[in-house]
Design an enzyme around this catalytic site. Structure first.
Site, PDB file in Angstrom:
ATOM      1  N   GLU A 102      18.134  18.073  13.738  1.00 14.84           N
ATOM      2  CA  GLU A 102      18.687  19.300  14.314  1.00 14.84           C
ATOM      3  C   GLU A 102      17.786  19.782  15.457  1.00 14.84           C
ATOM      4  O   GLU A 102      18.244  20.126  16.533  1.00 14.84           O
ATOM      5  CB  GLU A 102      18.802  20.421  13.273  1.00 14.84           C
ATOM      6  CG  GLU A 102      19.947  20.260  12.303  1.00 14.84           C
ATOM      7  CD  GLU A 102      19.508  19.561  11.032  1.00 14.84           C
ATOM      8  OE1 GLU A 102      18.384  19.017  11.008  1.00 14.84           O
ATOM      9  OE2 GLU A 102      20.300  19.538  10.056  1.00 14.84           O
ATOM     10  N   PHE A 142       9.081  24.656   9.009  1.00 14.16           N
ATOM     11  CA  PHE A 142      10.021  25.259   8.067  1.00 14.16           C
ATOM     12  C   PHE A 142       9.414  25.277   6.682  1.00 14.16           C
ATOM     13  O   PHE A 142       8.871  24.289   6.226  1.00 14.16           O
ATOM     14  CB  PHE A 142      11.321  24.436   8.060  1.00 14.16           C
ATOM     15  CG  PHE A 142      12.380  24.982   7.164  1.00 14.16           C
ATOM     16  CD1 PHE A 142      13.289  25.920   7.653  1.00 14.16           C
ATOM     17  CD2 PHE A 142      12.483  24.554   5.845  1.00 14.16           C
ATOM     18  CE1 PHE A 142      14.279  26.410   6.823  1.00 14.16           C
ATOM     19  CE2 PHE A 142      13.479  25.045   5.019  1.00 14.16           C
ATOM     20  CZ  PHE A 142      14.371  25.986   5.521  1.00 14.16           C
ATOM     21  N   ALA A 169      10.122  26.703   2.518  1.00 15.46           N
ATOM     22  CA  ALA A 169      11.163  27.223   1.633  1.00 15.46           C
ATOM     23  C   ALA A 169      11.067  28.730   1.490  1.00 15.46           C
ATOM     24  O   ALA A 169      12.066  29.408   1.246  1.00 15.46           O
ATOM     25  CB  ALA A 169      11.067  26.561   0.266  1.00 15.46           C
ATOM     26  N   ASP A 225      32.979  10.584   1.391  1.00 15.77           N
ATOM     27  CA  ASP A 225      31.940  11.593   1.584  1.00 15.77           C
ATOM     28  C   ASP A 225      31.950  12.013   3.048  1.00 15.77           C
ATOM     29  O   ASP A 225      32.169  11.193   3.927  1.00 15.77           O
ATOM     30  CB  ASP A 225      30.573  10.997   1.241  1.00 15.77           C
ATOM     31  CG  ASP A 225      30.284  11.154  -0.234  1.00 15.77           C
ATOM     32  OD1 ASP A 225      30.694  12.184  -0.799  1.00 15.77           O
ATOM     33  OD2 ASP A 225      29.677  10.243  -0.814  1.00 15.77           O
TER      34      ASP A 225
END
Lengths: 198, 688, 576
Positions: B354, B383, B385, B313
């Site tokens: 981030e 943030f 959606a 992965d």
């Protein structure tokens, strides 16, 4: 699987029969035909005839005992020396006392029959060949016998030497095999030589 | 299981192994190893010959027979000891595992609900499908799956790691292991294993080697060794006839004694490898456990050595877990400082990795210190959606950051235009494998933050080593092909699968296998289970779901995805150790022939002494030295058998050359030296 | 040893190696069923044979079917040859009216020729009719050689093909081996031999009147009876098919079988030709010629030094002879003048490295080291060149074991040419490799304590032991040569010999075919850097070591009590 094996039975019988005919009958007969056509003398045994009767094969040695003939190598064939129906070597080992004894007998025999020679005896003269039918000896083995033969035949040693010179075979293509000389051929020429001088 | 690295000669293990070496002399135990069983018979025969000798029917000097007999028994004991040592190490680990498997009282629920009726039962009585409530401070009674609740669990009993881990219902972290301790909160679980079949039980039996089955390669080797043993048995027994003939043909000497024939046989038979074979197998499993990997079977360990394709992965294995900001690229007429400032402000309260990396970049590159968001009167816009943006509102300033499309529609709403130049920056970042994050203030685009996956340090080198070993690496990621290709190039993997789904992962494995490849992969989620089940070697993360663990044939207790590489090496090491000792064992025979043959036939053929190239002192000493060497070499090789042959990441040809040199030539030369040395000792202490 | 001898040997090897590539390539075409140049003439004949015999050219056999067809054909061959010998007096082409062969000897000979051993306990010129020689010996020379080659082809297909269970059609492989390979080569060789003086006729034995009659104690011999017969056609296939059964008692030492140095050269080349070329065929068929060359080189790695030892030893002069006043550089006892010492020594190595077994000199009269070399070469299991087909499939068994050990040493489940070697293959390879030491050791041990076994010996001491060891090594390995001082024409040797030859042939053939059957079902693993390379010098070395350990090491005690101690005694070692 069982039915498979049964089915193969039919094939195997036919395969063996067919190949027996092909490789066991046709092949040797075809080769015989070709060989008889191309090399008739050789494929019939390289036979030498005298007055229409065979007196031997150039490839099969003979046992010479008289002083006037060149002698070949000792032979270990069973019934008598150079018995071409029973080719055989001595199969004696180097470490077998019997072997040393045999060789010693040979040495004594050669020395006694060739009193003029006091050098080393060529190996081939005292050891039995593999087939018991070896038609050849080494050139040294031939030269070893020159005096005896010259004496018995009342020829000069040079004449006998010349004979050897004529018949000795070098290595094939200079590399294959060994230098050698055919005893039967030598003796035939000797007879011829004698009949000419007589 | 607290895995300490155990010293090779742990005193306690040593003592127990010493005792077990004798216990293992029972014929029932010996018959399992065909090679050593012949030695067992040989020992019994020489003992019997000795008894005959002291009762007056001596076929050789009694003291000589006694010495040979004793050393044959020693040979057996040494081999038993090696096996006992290997088992002992496993047993010690099992002992510690057992400690955590105490009987606990479980709160059985009549139905999967917090307020259902609770009956207290012993954990032994739980069966698959039962529901159990576990609260803070309780020990989880059995393996199971969380149906409801979120807890932190101390799994040190199994993993040796004491930091608590989170387990919650649904998702990939729903499995709990019996014997672990719930530290906080509560859970309702469904039992998935009957008592005696739990993960812990399996571990114990594996570690103890109780259920050890012969692996295919071990089986093949046993066949070869048995074949060799049969041949040498015949070589030695026909020698009696040969000797008989030689004596009568030569007229001198005696027919070789049975004791000497037996001695020669034991020396020639591959006893070194035969005696150490099971120890090597057990030690291989043990090494897996040392690496905190539980193998469901020995076959899995062996298969690990064979694999030629690794499926890894991306996230967590090839790259550090998260993307990080690496660059600020301003729009036209905007300074980079202004962009950095805006970017920092928008991220001050952003606790995502981030976001934090943006603050760090701004600080490191442009010296912008962190500011307190409330002191400057800013409010954080998280943030969602719907907006797909985050940002901050300051007095007079509205800063937003987000994906290019989201910012573009935001700018359009605000009446601004999204500059073409910025679009080209976005595209170029994406093509380099980065994730572009556009920063806007009001209706103006300030520039782009470049977020990138950071490839782990040293991983590319590791892959190139794997390539040398003949193992291809394939990266699997949910990223789009462009991004995936860029990271694949940076990490230098051989191939990659982008837009990965569990389905196309499975398809990939099947395709590779149909090409004849042996595939290994790691996985943790339930949706990994089909792929794990399909892969030849599947390492399931211990943090993963029960389904994943069931599907894998190895379980990594550390849940470290790069562990796969270590697993491969342990697998190879196991095979190599067997190969090395086989080669060594057989190469030894030449020296032993030269020691024993001249001595055995000296009375018939004194000239055979020319073969006594070691110049051994006497015939007895020659034979005895060979037998003693044969016994002692087992002891000397125990450490190698337990630790395994050192594996270097080089090509097969190099590896072969090294090992042939060490164990082939070593095996040829060492016995010459060893036998000579033993002979010198025997001679000097006057045992002749 | 003269410099010229070295030139000869080097020339032989050069010629063989030069022929390996073209013939190897040609044979690969034959077994892959591709056009090979001769199909224009032979294709119709081939199809005719299939039609006559009911062979379906599309049928592909699994290993069990292939095996049962093979065994059935050999069984039928044994029966046919046995019957022929037992009835020869009633059949045509028997000008010398030779009697029927005794049942023991006929059984021994029938097994011997069908197993490609060609051990001869009889003397050809004094016991077999022309028909028996042709329809019996010559036919079985073809069939047994073709059987070995077919089995090899099946094994190679087992390696090359994957995910199937079909190994080919035995009847087609047999037919194509004979029709396209053995027969054309035999025709060329037999005509070449006839040109040298090898006889080829159907005349009765010729009586020659001696010009110097032999005077014996009780009679005088005046004629020499010179044997005749279709010799060239049989000698050609005997050398090419690694059969080795001579027309005459002394085999290729007989002037009619091997009359000149040139015929000797041709026959030596014929001994090595097909077994060596099949290595290249193997390389072509598996799609990696290096693999074939590697096997050939590994063979040469053992063959050349051992042939060298033989040449060296036979050319040593012996004190026993020089003391007698003989000019001695080696012994000519049991060697022919035209062939000489070095050609005899080299032949002895070539004929035992291959499972040919024909001789041009009497091995019994060799120096101890000179007998050590042929015995040791046989103890390697007849895989250094070996028999046609059988040598290479035997070698592949060795390779499987070498690959297994090497695979373990590099930490990977062993594989050969992309096929995994698993317990089943190991079981079969172990049986194939270890059955030989078992049969040879047991039969030797029985012979040295059983009175009939001991009395057959022709020389005393350790040499006698070598004779027995040689005999069983030869029969157990399907070689056929002998130290002829041993009288093997007695019920004990003929009966037990027949059994040992059967075991020696089929206990390797059956496991080899079983392995083919198992490999053919497997997937092909692609190569990577982790794959063990099987064409490197290192692997060749490992292979040679495995051969040494599995073959020679088992016989070390026996060799020590035979040729080794005999040589040490000869050198004058006397122990402490």
């Amino acid at each position: 699987m069982v039915t498979f094996i049964v089915s193969q039975f039919k094939i195997v019988v036919r395969v063996v029969i067919l190949f027996s005919i092909l490789t066991g009958i046709i092949y040797p007969f075809v080769i015989t035909g070709i060989a008889q056509l191309l090399f008739p003398w050789r494929s019939n045994g390289s036979m030498i005839t005298h007055q229409g009767k065979p007196i031997g094969s150039l490839l099969i040695g003979q046992y010479f005992t008289q002083d006037k003939y060149f002698w070949g190598r000792p032979s270990a064939t069973s019934r008598f020396p150079y018995d071409s129906e029973y080719s055989s070597g001595s199969n004696l080992a180097l470490t077998n006392p019997l072997q040393i004894q045999h060789v010693k007998t040979q040495v004594d025999h050669w020395k006694a029959s060739n009193p003029e020679q006091n050098g080393l005896i060529p190996m081939d003269l005292v050891t039995a060949s593999a087939s018991g039918l070896d038609p050849e000896i080494s050139p040294a083995g031939a030269y070893y016998q020159v005096s005896r033969i010259a004496k018995a035949r009342k020829l000069s040693e040079t004449e006998v030497n010349n004979l050897i010179q004529r018949l000795r075979k070098k290595r094939t293509f200079l590399i294959f095999g060994e230098p050698r000389i055919n005893v039967f051929e030598l003796n035939l020429l000797l007879e011829h030589l004698n009949s000419k001088t007589e | 299981m607290a895995v300490k690295s155990r010293s090779l000669w742990d005193k306690k293990i040593f003592r127990i192994a010493l005792r077990d070496a004798f216990l293992k002399l029972s014929p029932l135990n010996q018959i399992r190893n065909p090679v050593m069983f012949t030695v067992y018979i040989a020992s019994l025969m020489t003992s019997w010959l000795f008894l005959r000798a002291i009762t007056g029917r001596a076929e050789a000097p009694p003291d000589f027979i006694l010495l040979i007999s004793l050393w044959l028994w020693f040979t057996l004991l040494f081999a038993n000891f090696a096996e006992a040592m290997a088992e002992g190490r496993g047993k010690a680990q099992a002992q510690e595992l057992r400690k955590s498997r105490h009987e606990v009282t479980a709160k059985k629920l009549s139905k999967p609900s917090r307020d259902a009726k609770i009956t207290k039962v012993m954990s032994e009585e739980l069966r698959i499908g039962d529901f159990v409530l576990v609260e803070a401070g309780d020990i989880i009674p059995c393996d199971g799956e969380i149906i409801e609740g979120i807890v932190s669990v101390n799994e040190s009993a199994v993993t040796g790691e004491s930091a608590p881990v989170i387990r919650e219902s649904g998702g990939d972290r729903s499995a709990v292991t019996g014997g672990t301790l719930v530290i906080s909160d509560w859970l309702i679980m469904r039992i998935t294993a009957d008592p005696g079949h739990t993960f812990l039980d399996k571990m114990i039996s594996l570690v103890e080697g109780a259920k050890r089955q012969k692996t295919p390669n071990e089986l093949a080797l046993t066949i070869l060794l048995s074949g060799l043993t049969i041949v040498f048995l015949l070589v030695c027994s026909t020698m009696v006839a040969f000797s008989f003939y030689s004596v009568s043909a030569n007229g001198s000497g005696q027919v070789i004694s049975l004791t000497v024939v037996i001695a020669l046989f034991v020396c020639l038979a591959p006893t070194t490898i035969g005696g150490l074979l099971s120890a090597i197998g057990i030690a291989g499993m043990d090494r897996m456990i040392q690496a905190n990997v539980i193998a469901q079977s020995g076959r899995a360990v062996e298969a690990a050595g064979d694999i030629d394709t690794l499926i890894l992965d991306k996230t967590g294995t090839i790259t550090l877990g998260n993307r990080q900001a690496t660059e600020f690229v301003p729009a036209e007429n905007i300074t980079v400082e202004a962009l950095a400032d805006a970017a920092q402000l928008s991220s001050l309260a952003d606790e995502t990795p981030e976001g934090r990396s943006i603050v760090i970049l701004a600080k490191e590159k442009y010296g912008l210190r962190g500011r307190n968001i409330s002191s400057i009167g800013a409010t954080f816009i998280p943030f969602t959606a719907q907006t797909r943006m985050s940002g901050a509102n300051l007095p007079g300033r509205q800063i937003r950051k987000g994906a290019a499309e989201a910012i573009e529609s935001y700018i359009n709403e605000q009446g601004g235009t999204f500059p073409l130049y910025v679009k080209s920056i976005v595209d170029s970042i994406a093509s380099r494998g980065g994730t572009p994050l556009v920063v806007a203030e009001g209706n103006k685009v300030l520039g782009v933050i470049c977020l990138k996956d950071i490839v782990k340090g040293g991983i590319a080198e590791r892959f190139s080593e794997l390539r040398k070993m003949g193992i291809r690496t394939i990266m699997v990621t949910g990223d789009n092909p462009k991004t995936a290709a860029a990271i694949a190039a940076e990490a230098r993997v051989d191939d990659f699968l982008a837009n990965a789904t569990p389905e196309n992962k499975l398809v990939l494995i099947r395709r590779l296998q149909s090409e004849g490849r042996l595939v290994a992969m790691t996985g943790d989620g339930t949706n990994d289970a089909p792929a794990l089940a399909q892969a030849d070697v599947a390492v399931a993360m211990n943090t993963g779901t029960q389904a994943a663990k069931e599907a894998g044939n190895l379980v990594d207790l550390d849940s470290n995805p790069t562990k796969l590489i270590e697993v491969v090496e342990i697998g190879k090491q196991l095979l190599m150790t067997r190969g090395a000792l086989t080669t060594f064992s057989i190469a030894n025979d030449i020296a032993k022939y030269f020691a024993i043959l001249p001595a055995a036939f000296a009375s018939t053929y004194p000239s055979l002494n020319a073969l006594n190239i070691m110049h051994l002192s006497t015939e007895r000493n020659a034979i005895l030295s060979a037998v003693i060497f044969n016994a002692l070499i087992i002891v000397f090789l125990i450490p190698l058998a337990l630790k395994g042959v050192k594996y270097h990441r080089v090509s097969a040809s190099k590896l072969l050359r090294n090992n042939v040199l060490i164990y082939g030539f070593g095996g040829l030369v060492i016995p010459f030296l060893g036998i000579k040395l033993i002979d010198l000792v025997l001679f000097s202490i006057g045992l002749n | 040893m003269k410099a010229l001898d070295c030139v000869q040997i080097i020339f032989y090897l050069t010629v063989v190696l030069a022929l390996v590539k073209p013939l190897g390539w040609y044979m690969a075409r034959v077994y892959e069923g591709q056009s090979c140049g001769l199909d224009y003439f032979l294709g119709p004949l081939e199809r005719f044979i299939y039609r006559c015999c009911g062979v379906s050219s599309t049928e592909q056999m699994s290993w069990k079917k292939y095996l049962s067809a093979l065994l059935l054909s050999n069984l039928f061959g044994i029966l046919a040859l046995y019957t022929l010998q037992r009835l020869q007096i009633y059949l045509p082409l028997n000008p010398q009216s030779f009697q029927n062969i005794s049942s023991n000897l006929a059984f021994n000979t029938a097994v011997s020729f069908t197993t490609n051993t060609n051990w001869q306990a009889y003397s050809g010129e004094s016991s077999l009719s022309y028909l028996t020689q042709m329809l019996g010996m010559t036919v079985q020379n073809f069939l047994s050689a073709a059987t070995g080659m077919s089995l090899l082809a099946a094994l190679i297909r087992g390696i090359v093909r994957f995910d199937t269970d079909r190994l080919g059609n035995f009847w087609m492989d047999l037919t194509r081996s004979i029709l396209y390979i053995l027969l054309p080569l035999s025709i060329i060789l037999s005509i070449a031999l006839a040109s040298q003086g090898v006889i080829q006729n159907f005349k009765p034995y010729q009586s020659a009147s001696l010009i110097d009659p032999i005077v014996l104690e009780n009679k005088t011999v005046t004629t020499q009876k010179i044997p005749m017969g279709p010799v060239a056609s049989q000698v050609a296939i005997k050398q090419l098919g690694s059969n080795g059964g001579g027309y005459f008692n002394v085999n290729s030492a007989h002037p009619f079988e091997n009359p000149t140095p040139l015929s000797n050269f041709l026959e030596i080349i014929a001994i090595l030709l097909i077994p060596a070329s099949l290595c290249y065929t193997f390389g072509v068929m598996v799609g990696d010629k290096r693999q074939g060359w590697a096997i050939l080189l590994a063979m040469l790695m053992l063959f050349l030094p051992l042939a060298g030892i033989s040449l060296y030893s036979e050319n040593q002069s012996h004190a026993e002879y020089t003391q007698l006043g003989i000019e001695s550089s080696g012994s000519l006892e049991g060697k022919e003048t035209r062939i000489g010492i070095s050609n005899s020594a080299f032949w002895s190595a070539a004929t035992t490295a291959t499972s040919n077994g024909s001789v041009n000199s009497m091995h019994d009269s060799f120096t101890p080291l000179g007998t050590f070399v042929p015995i040791l070469l046989m103890h390697f299991g007849e895989v250094i060149f070996g028999g046609v087909g059988s040598g290479l499939y035997g070698m592949l068994m060795m390779i499987i074991i070498a690959v297994f050990v090497a695979g373990l040493l590099v930490g990977r489940t062993p594989e050969y040419l992309g096929k995994k070697i698993e317990p089943y293959e190991m079981k079969m390879a172990t049986v194939a490799v270890l059955v030989m030491p078992l049969t040879v050791l047991i039969s030797t041990a029985v012979s040295v304590i059983y009175s009939e076994g001991v009395h057959a010996v022709g020389n005393p001491g350790a040499h006698g032991f070598s004779e027995i060891l040689y005999a069983w090594s030869s029969m157990g390995n399907n070689n056929g040569s002998s130290m002829a001082g041993l009288n093997a024409n007695n019920p004990f040797y003929t009966t037990m010999g027949g059994i040992i030859m059967l075991i020696g042939r089929y206990w390797i053939a059956i496991p080899a075919l079983a392995i083919a059957g198992s490999l053919v079902k497997k997937k092909k693993i692609p190569t990577s850097a982790g794959t063990l390379l099987t064409h490197t010098p290192l692997f060749m070395f490992l292979l040679v070591s495995v051969m040494f350990i599995l073959g020679a090491l088992s016989f070390f005690p026996a060799l020590a009590l035979g040729p080794i101690v005999e040589q040490l005694n000869l050198w004058g070692f006397h122990g402490r």
